[in-house]
Design a protein around this motif. Structure first.
Motif, PDB file in Angstrom:
ATOM      1  N   ASP A   1       5.939 -11.830  -8.719  1.00 14.90           N
ATOM      2  CA  ASP A   1       6.910 -11.407  -7.709  1.00 14.90           C
ATOM      3  C   ASP A   1       6.183 -10.452  -6.762  1.00 14.90           C
ATOM      4  O   ASP A   1       6.026  -9.268  -7.066  1.00 14.90           O
ATOM      5  N   GLU A   2       5.691 -10.995  -5.645  1.00 14.50           N
ATOM      6  CA  GLU A   2       4.857 -10.195  -4.746  1.00 14.50           C
ATOM      7  C   GLU A   2       5.592  -8.974  -4.220  1.00 14.50           C
ATOM      8  O   GLU A   2       5.027  -7.871  -4.161  1.00 14.50           O
ATOM      9  N   PHE A   3       6.864  -9.126  -3.878  1.00 14.52           N
ATOM     10  CA  PHE A   3       7.611  -7.984  -3.352  1.00 14.52           C
ATOM     11  C   PHE A   3       7.747  -6.899  -4.411  1.00 14.52           C
ATOM     12  O   PHE A   3       7.529  -5.708  -4.139  1.00 14.52           O
ATOM     13  N   GLN A   4       8.078  -7.282  -5.651  1.00  7.24           N
ATOM     14  CA  GLN A   4       8.228  -6.298  -6.716  1.00  7.24           C
ATOM     15  C   GLN A   4       6.901  -5.598  -7.004  1.00  7.24           C
ATOM     16  O   GLN A   4       6.856  -4.384  -7.226  1.00  7.24           O
ATOM     17  N   GLN A   5       5.812  -6.360  -6.967  1.00 12.80           N
ATOM     18  CA  GLN A   5       4.509  -5.769  -7.248  1.00 12.80           C
ATOM     19  C   GLN A   5       4.123  -4.757  -6.164  1.00 12.80           C
ATOM     20  O   GLN A   5       3.631  -3.670  -6.461  1.00 12.80           O
ATOM     21  N   LEU A   6       4.381  -5.099  -4.899  1.00 11.30           N
ATOM     22  CA  LEU A   6       4.073  -4.172  -3.813  1.00 11.30           C
ATOM     23  C   LEU A   6       4.948  -2.924  -3.895  1.00 11.30           C
ATOM     24  O   LEU A   6       4.472  -1.799  -3.680  1.00 11.30           O
ATOM     25  N   ALA A   7       6.227  -3.114  -4.227  1.00 13.42           N
ATOM     26  CA  ALA A   7       7.132  -1.972  -4.356  1.00 13.42           C
ATOM     27  C   ALA A   7       6.711  -1.074  -5.514  1.00 13.42           C
ATOM     28  O   ALA A   7       6.791   0.156  -5.425  1.00 13.42           O
TER      29      ALA A   7
ATOM     30  N   THR B   1      -3.287   0.173   0.405  1.00 17.02           N
ATOM     31  CA  THR B   1      -2.721  -0.985   1.084  1.00 17.02           C
ATOM     32  C   THR B   1      -2.422  -0.686   2.555  1.00 17.02           C
ATOM     33  O   THR B   1      -1.882  -1.533   3.258  1.00 17.02           O
TER      34      THR B   1
ATOM     35  N   SER C   1       4.914  -6.850 -13.108  1.00 15.77           N
ATOM     36  CA  SER C   1       5.429  -7.372 -11.837  1.00 15.77           C
ATOM     37  C   SER C   1       4.746  -8.636 -11.345  1.00 15.77           C
ATOM     38  O   SER C   1       5.086  -9.126 -10.258  1.00 15.77           O
TER      39      SER C   1
ATOM     40  N   ASP D   1      -0.608   3.137  -2.717  1.00  7.85           N
ATOM     41  CA  ASP D   1       0.002   3.055  -1.396  1.00  7.85           C
ATOM     42  C   ASP D   1      -1.049   3.229  -0.308  1.00  7.85           C
ATOM     43  O   ASP D   1      -1.092   2.502   0.672  1.00  7.85           O
TER      44      ASP D   1
END
Length: 209
Positions: free
Chosen positions: A190-196, A208, A187, A205
């Motif tokens: 892609d920051e959003f994909q990595q966080l998801a 963070t 991931s 989870d």
């Protein structure tokens, strides 16, 4: 020539990995092998054919539950329960790690094909194979997906972690480190994909929040 000595590597029971691994087969290698072989030079077709065979060998090395996850995952989701280490409800702490035996020659043939596809993707329509990749990907860089899957298959794993995984005991700092690198490989960029991706597991989870 001495016979090849296979060694264990770790493969995560992770829906994002499973989905990307599935994508390498379909639409990528399957389509190139069966539907486009007449449209690319023979030497490129040979590389694809060898890689497709090696892909099958790698898939057969996976345990049955991981193979099921690969075939069930289409967009990072599965109809089955979350594939973590815990039977508790909710998100699992970390993905289960499966020690598998994969021949170096199979990894090398996949690497060779991936490099060829990445070159074709960079060259774009000036390369017949690049044009085919654009058609198959429909906006997705399939060569990049292929590369990320290979990064996971080549992640170095400490022998102690492999030994504990063989025994079904993987709750340790090395497990967290391996999974952090796995998520980064799949991931990164892609920051959003990595966080998801991290949010799929309680361990990340909670870190963070």
């Amino acid at each position: 020539m001495e016979p090849e000595i296979p060694s264990h590597i770790l493969v995560p029971e992770d829906p994002v990995f499973a989905s990307k691994f599935r994508t390498v087969e379909e639409p990528l290698l399957y389509s190139l092998h069966f539907w486009y072989r007449g449209e690319i030079p023979a030497h490129q077709s040979d590389v694809v054919d060898t890689a497709y065979s090696s892909y099958g060998e790698v898939l057969r090395s996976f345990p049955a539950r991981l193979r099921r996850l690969v075939w069930e995952c289409t967009s990072g989701q599965s109809d089955h329960d979350s594939p973590g280490e815990s039977g508790e409800s909710g998100d699992p702490p970390l993905p289960r790690l499966h020690p598998v035996v994969i021949r170096q020659s199979d990894l090398d043939s996949l690497d060779r094909c991936c490099r060829m596809l990445r070159t074709a993707h960079r060259e774009g329509p000036t390369n017949p194979l690049g044009e085919i990749l654009d058609e198959l990907g429909e906006g997705i860089d399939l060569a990049d997906t292929f590369s990320r899957v290979l990064q996971v298959l080549r992640l170095p794993a400490p022998q102690g972690l492999i030994a504990r995984s063989l025994e079904g005991r993987t709750s340790c700092g090395e497990h967290v480190h391996y999974c952090t690198e796995m998520i980064r490989a799949l991931s990164d960029g892609d920051e959003f994909q990595q966080l998801a991706h991290r949010a799929l597991y309680r361990t990340f989870d909670s870190a963070t929040n």
